[in-house]
Every structure is written in C-alpha cells, then in structure tokens.
Design a protein around this motif. Structure first.
Motif, short mmCIF file in Angstrom:
data_model
loop_
_atom_site.label_atom_id
_atom_site.label_comp_id
_atom_site.label_asym_id
_atom_site.label_seq_id
_atom_site.Cartn_x
_atom_site.Cartn_y
_atom_site.Cartn_z
N VAL A 83 0.54 -1.24 -0.17
CA VAL A 83 0.08 0.03 -0.49
C VAL A 83 0.95 1.59 0.03
O VAL A 83 0.91 2.20 -0.57
N THR A 84 1.34 1.40 0.69
CA THR A 84 2.99 2.66 1.05
C THR A 84 3.49 2.46 -0.30
O THR A 84 3.75 4.14 -0.57
N GLY A 85 3.87 1.22 -0.70
CA GLY A 85 4.96 1.58 -1.54
C GLY A 85 4.46 2.57 -2.94
O GLY A 85 4.66 2.49 -4.20
N ARG A 86 2.31 1.61 -3.33
CA ARG A 86 1.71 2.12 -4.15
C ARG A 86 1.76 3.58 -4.15
O ARG A 86 0.89 4.02 -5.13
N GLY A 87 1.07 3.91 -3.01
CA GLY A 87 1.14 5.45 -2.39
C GLY A 87 -0.39 5.46 -2.72
O GLY A 87 -0.59 6.65 -2.36
N VAL A 88 -1.23 4.73 -2.39
CA VAL A 88 -2.43 4.79 -2.55
C VAL A 88 -3.19 3.57 -1.64
O VAL A 88 -3.14 2.57 -1.73
N LEU A 89 -3.95 4.30 -0.79
CA LEU A 89 -5.49 3.50 -0.24
C LEU A 89 -6.33 2.68 -0.88
O LEU A 89 -6.76 4.09 -0.69
N ARG A 90 -6.61 1.83 -1.26
CA ARG A 90 -7.43 2.22 -2.48
C ARG A 90 -8.90 1.04 -1.00
O ARG A 90 -9.04 0.40 -0.70
N VAL A 91 -9.69 2.60 -0.96
CA VAL A 91 -11.06 2.08 0.04
C VAL A 91 -12.50 1.91 -1.11
O VAL A 91 -13.25 2.77 -1.55
N ILE A 92 -12.72 0.55 -0.64
CA ILE A 92 -14.08 0.04 -1.01
C ILE A 92 -15.30 0.48 -0.36
O ILE A 92 -15.54 0.37 1.03
N VAL A 93 -16.27 1.04 -1.08
CA VAL A 93 -17.16 1.82 0.15
C VAL A 93 -18.76 1.81 -1.10
O VAL A 93 -18.92 1.49 -2.39
N MET A 94 -19.69 1.69 -0.43
CA MET A 94 -21.28 1.80 -0.97
C MET A 94 -21.91 3.14 -0.75
O MET A 94 -22.05 3.90 -0.02
N PRO A 95 -21.79 2.87 -2.53
CA PRO A 95 -22.26 4.26 -2.33
C PRO A 95 -24.23 5.06 -1.78
O PRO A 95 -24.62 3.79 -2.30
N LEU A 96 -23.87 6.06 -1.06
CA LEU A 96 -24.88 6.39 -0.64
C LEU A 96 -26.21 7.56 -0.73
O LEU A 96 -26.76 7.70 -1.47
N SER A 97 -24.95 8.51 -0.70
CA SER A 97 -26.01 9.67 -0.77
C SER A 97 -24.74 10.66 -0.44
O SER A 97 -23.57 10.48 -0.03
#
Length: 261
Positions: free
Chosen positions: A24-38
């Motif tokens: 994650v740190t090597g990529r420089g991005v934390l990918r956050v999975i979310v359920m779109p609500l509003s």
C-alpha cells in the motif's frame, strides 16, 4: 527435504504480514471500497461534498500519516463489499460497515471506529413501537444484504418484512407510508431524526455492535497500522468533535445509551 519446505513455508508466512502494508505504501494509494449512499451521507459521501464524511476524515488522517492518498472504489450492494475486497479490488472496506458474525468469517476487522446498535424507528402519527413483540405486528422495511436485515430476520416473520428498498431510502419509505417501521443502525437513526423530528426511536434489536473497517485476513500489518491509528484517535478530542459535527450535540448521550441498555 520435507523439513526444508516446512521451514521455508514458515519463513514466507512470517514475512507476509509486512508485505500488505508495504504494498500500500509503495503504491502510494489506499484503495477504499465503499457502498455509494448519498452526497449527504455522514460517513462516506459520494461524491464528496463540503463535509468529507466521518470515515473519510478518519482514513484521510491515516493516509496523511503514511504519506499516501485515498482512492475510492464504489461497489453496489452491501453483500458485494467483502467479495470485492477478497477479489483484490481494494484494500479496505469502509462507510458505516458493521462487524457481524458472517462477515468475520470472511474478513478481518479493525478496532471499533464508531459504536452501533440496531434500533426500531417509527414516524408520527403512527404509534411508536415499544417492544420487539409489538414489532412483529408491523410492516418492517430493511435493506437486503445489510446487517439490519440480519437483525430483522431474527425477530420479524418473513411475511412482514420488505427488503426491497435501496440503501439510504428507509427514512423516506417510512415518511411515505410504504412501511410502518424500519430498523436502522443507531448512527443512521440519529441522522434521520435530526432531519425529521417526527421520527421516534424505539427498542434496540440485538446487542451493541461496532462499525469498523474490513481488510483481508492475511493483511495483518495493514490492520495493525489501522488499529493503532484508530485507537489513538479515539483517545483525542478529534474523535468527539467528529461525532458531534456529523451527528449533533445529543449523539454522545444516545450512543452511550445504546451501549449500556
């Protein structure tokens, strides 16, 4: 030869916990999975508005600490969030995500980010529901695949349940008279009551629960880093500020009641 293979396997297993956070740190991005609500969702609005959202603010703080950025991965359907995580589409599931027994079988969870508990909600002039026995006589709305649906299923006959509503629509369904009661997490119920004073909160369903972030079970280092950040944050005035900012001055006392009753 067999001993050598076992030794090598143990060495690899020992090195794995650090690899997930390193990636994650090597990529420089934390990918956050979310359920779109509003766009007005209190935890993770999509798209982000003037207020980033409770979970987004927490994770942005974590990202700044590790000098990485957040990348949002929207997924439709509560029951599709963990599959997306296990398929490697993201690194963490967030956004008012409740720890449940069924989810614990599939993923690991961080320390509690926000206290939760399912609560019955009605709207005046309909009589308030005072007991879980009385709830069985109501037409109860819930959301398929959610932790609320699990709680409702344990109490209310299937013939009295309507789980066809999309995420975020239960307060509206209650106001429109499509159902006479709904079950929501206390965090959602508090937010709904702030917008609609006619809403009444009834009995709790089930024990206190926790909202947290889910990661893959093998991503031990990432979970440990998140735990450390969350645990430290909960001890600071920042956490209390976020609770009041997103849920109002009465929220701390309501959350305390949900924990103690």
């Amino acid at each position: 030869m067999k001993t050598l293979l076992v030794t090598c396997a143990m060495a690899v297993a020992t090195s794995l916990p650090a690899a997930d956070l390193t990636e994650v740190t090597g990529r420089g991005v934390l990918r956050v999975i979310v359920m779109p609500l509003s766009p007005k969702d209190e935890f993770f609005p999509i798209p982000a508005g003037a207020r980033p959202g409770f979970d987004r603010e927490v994770l942005e703080g974590f990202a700044r600490l590790h000098r990485i950025k957040l990348e949002v991965v929207p997924v439709d359907g509560w029951d599709n969030l963990i599959p997306a995580l296990l398929e490697g589409k993201g690194d963490v599931v967030a956004g008012r995500f409740t720890i449940t027994d069924s989810r614990l079988k599939q993923a690991a969870f961080t320390s509690e980010v926000f206290p939760s508990r399912n609560v019955v909600m009605t709207r005046r002039p309909h009589p308030a529901v005072a007991t879980l026995e009385a709830l069985k006589q109501e037409k109860v709305g819930t959301i398929r695949g959610s932790s609320m649906a699990e709680a409702v299923k344990a109490v209310v006959p299937a013939s009295s349940v309507d789980d066809s509503f999309p995420p975020g629509s239960l307060p509206g369904a209650l106001a429109a008279g499509k159902v006479s009661a709904v079950v929501l997490g206390i965090e959602s119920a508090i937010a709904a009551q702030r917008l609609d004073p006619q809403i009444e909160l009834g009995p709790f369903i089930g024990p206190p629960r926790s909202l947290a972030y889910a990661v893959r079970k093998q991503d031990t280092a990432l979970r440990q880093a998140l735990d450390e950040y969350i645990d430290n944050l909960r001890k600071t005035p920042t956490w209390s500020r976020l609770v009041v900012e997103y849920f109002g001055d009465a929220a701390p006392e309501i959350l305390k009641k949900a924990r103690s009753n």
